[in-house]
Scaffold this active site. Structure first.
Site, mmCIF file in Angstrom:
data_model
loop_
_atom_site.group_PDB
_atom_site.id
_atom_site.type_symbol
_atom_site.label_atom_id
_atom_site.label_comp_id
_atom_site.label_asym_id
_atom_site.label_seq_id
_atom_site.Cartn_x
_atom_site.Cartn_y
_atom_site.Cartn_z
ATOM 1 N N ASP A 55 0.602 -1.163 0.052
ATOM 2 C CA ASP A 55 -0.331 -0.197 0.384
ATOM 3 C C ASP A 55 0.717 1.291 0.059
ATOM 4 O OD1 ASP A 55 -2.388 1.394 -0.028
ATOM 5 O OD2 ASP A 55 -2.137 1.676 2.718
ATOM 6 N N ASP B 290 -0.023 5.283 0.923
ATOM 7 C CA ASP B 290 -0.423 6.396 1.387
ATOM 8 C C ASP B 290 0.292 5.614 3.095
ATOM 9 O OD1 ASP B 290 -0.267 8.119 -0.016
ATOM 10 O OD2 ASP B 290 -3.139 7.467 -0.013
HETATM 11 C C1 G6P Z 1 -5.404 5.663 0.093
HETATM 12 C C2 G6P Z 1 -5.502 6.440 1.716
HETATM 13 C C3 G6P Z 1 -7.371 6.760 1.354
HETATM 14 C C4 G6P Z 1 -7.740 8.053 0.270
HETATM 15 C C5 G6P Z 1 -7.688 6.786 -0.904
HETATM 16 C C6 G6P Z 1 -7.864 7.816 -2.009
HETATM 17 O O1 G6P Z 1 -6.155 5.165 -0.531
HETATM 18 O O2 G6P Z 1 -5.329 5.173 2.568
HETATM 19 O O3 G6P Z 1 -8.011 7.748 2.567
HETATM 20 O O4 G6P Z 1 -8.843 8.076 0.500
HETATM 21 O O5 G6P Z 1 -5.919 6.279 -0.666
HETATM 22 O O6 G6P Z 1 -6.394 9.323 -2.276
HETATM 23 P P1 G6P Z 1 -6.557 10.222 -3.645
HETATM 24 O O7 G6P Z 1 -5.248 10.364 -3.267
HETATM 25 O O8 G6P Z 1 -6.817 9.945 -4.743
HETATM 26 O O9 G6P Z 1 -7.892 11.255 -3.067
HETATM 27 MG MG MG Z 2 -2.581 3.031 3.593
#
Ligand code: G6P
Ligand code: MG
Length: 216
Positions: free
Chosen positions: A13, A15
């Protein structure tokens, strides 16, 4: 379920795992929540980990009994949140990534593991490029490549195909309950780090990213 001895590919993953962009997601959602008058705290933000932007938007609005938005408004607010998130990302540089992360990725690759990013974020490629992480991976699958975000296993199954590995040959490194759940239902080995460390869904928990070199 996958077993350590079977693992040939590792899917990360982004973030909250490879780097701490999760804190910027929180800041941006918190500012939007304040603007809309919806109570939102770090604990609420835990549920947003691994979940797509629009699904997070729906979750935010559903926390309020009084705020009602049309689909068009929800899209506009989600875009506003993303613009704020992108402005926070302006400050990230290669130094934003812990040296331990880079070293560990290098070691795992040298040991013959195929590596991928499996993220729900549509900003993944931008972040990887800005931090010079792109070349650390054999494949990158992100929010632009999927129609269902975690806990659906789509992102990880696509990454497994890209790495030419069967699901049982894949380990997934996650900081989100939704991500661990996606790994489980995809038939992969769920490994937790950070905020998900104590999750009952984790088959293995890491204290630090570098622990991976002791496992693989
Ligand atoms: C990751 C993060 C989420 C976020 C998602 C979409 O999974 O953990 O918290 O909402 O990405 O991210 P984006 O950058 O496309 O808004
Ligand atoms: Mg994450």
């Amino acid at each position: 379920m996958a077993d350590i001895g079977d693992i040939k590919a590792i899917i990360f993953d982004l973030d909250g795992v490879l780097l701490s962009t999760d804190k910027y997601h929180y800041i941006a959602w918190k500012e939007l929540a304040d603007e809309l008058g919806i109570p939102f705290c770090e604990k609420n933000n835990e549920m947003f980990r691994g979940v797509s932007r629009m699904d997070c938007m729906e979750m935010l609005v559903s926390k309020s009994a009084t705020v009602v938005l049309t689909n068009k408004e929800k899209i506009a607010y989600a875009e506003k949140k993303n613009a704020r998130y992108r402005s926070l990302l302006e400050e990230i540089t290669p130094e934003f990534v812990e040296p331990e992360v880079r070293k560990t990725l290098e070691k795992l690759r040298m040991r013959g593991y195929r590596l991928a990013v499996g993220s729900s974020s549509k900003n993944s490629k931008f972040i990887l490029k800005k931090t010079h992480l792109t070349d650390c991976f054999d494949s990158i699958v992100d929010g632009n490549d999927i129609s269902r975000s975690k806990p659906d296993p789509e992102v990880f199954l696509k990454a497994a195909i890209a790495l030419k590995a069967e699901p049982f040959q894949c380990a997934v490194i996650e900081d989100a309950e939704a991500g661990l759940s996606a790994a489980m239902s995809g038939g992969m080995l769920p490994i937790a780090i950070g905020e998900a460390k104590n999750s009952p869904l984790a088959k293995i928990s890491l204290n630090t990213f570098g622990d991976l070199t002791e496992i693989f």
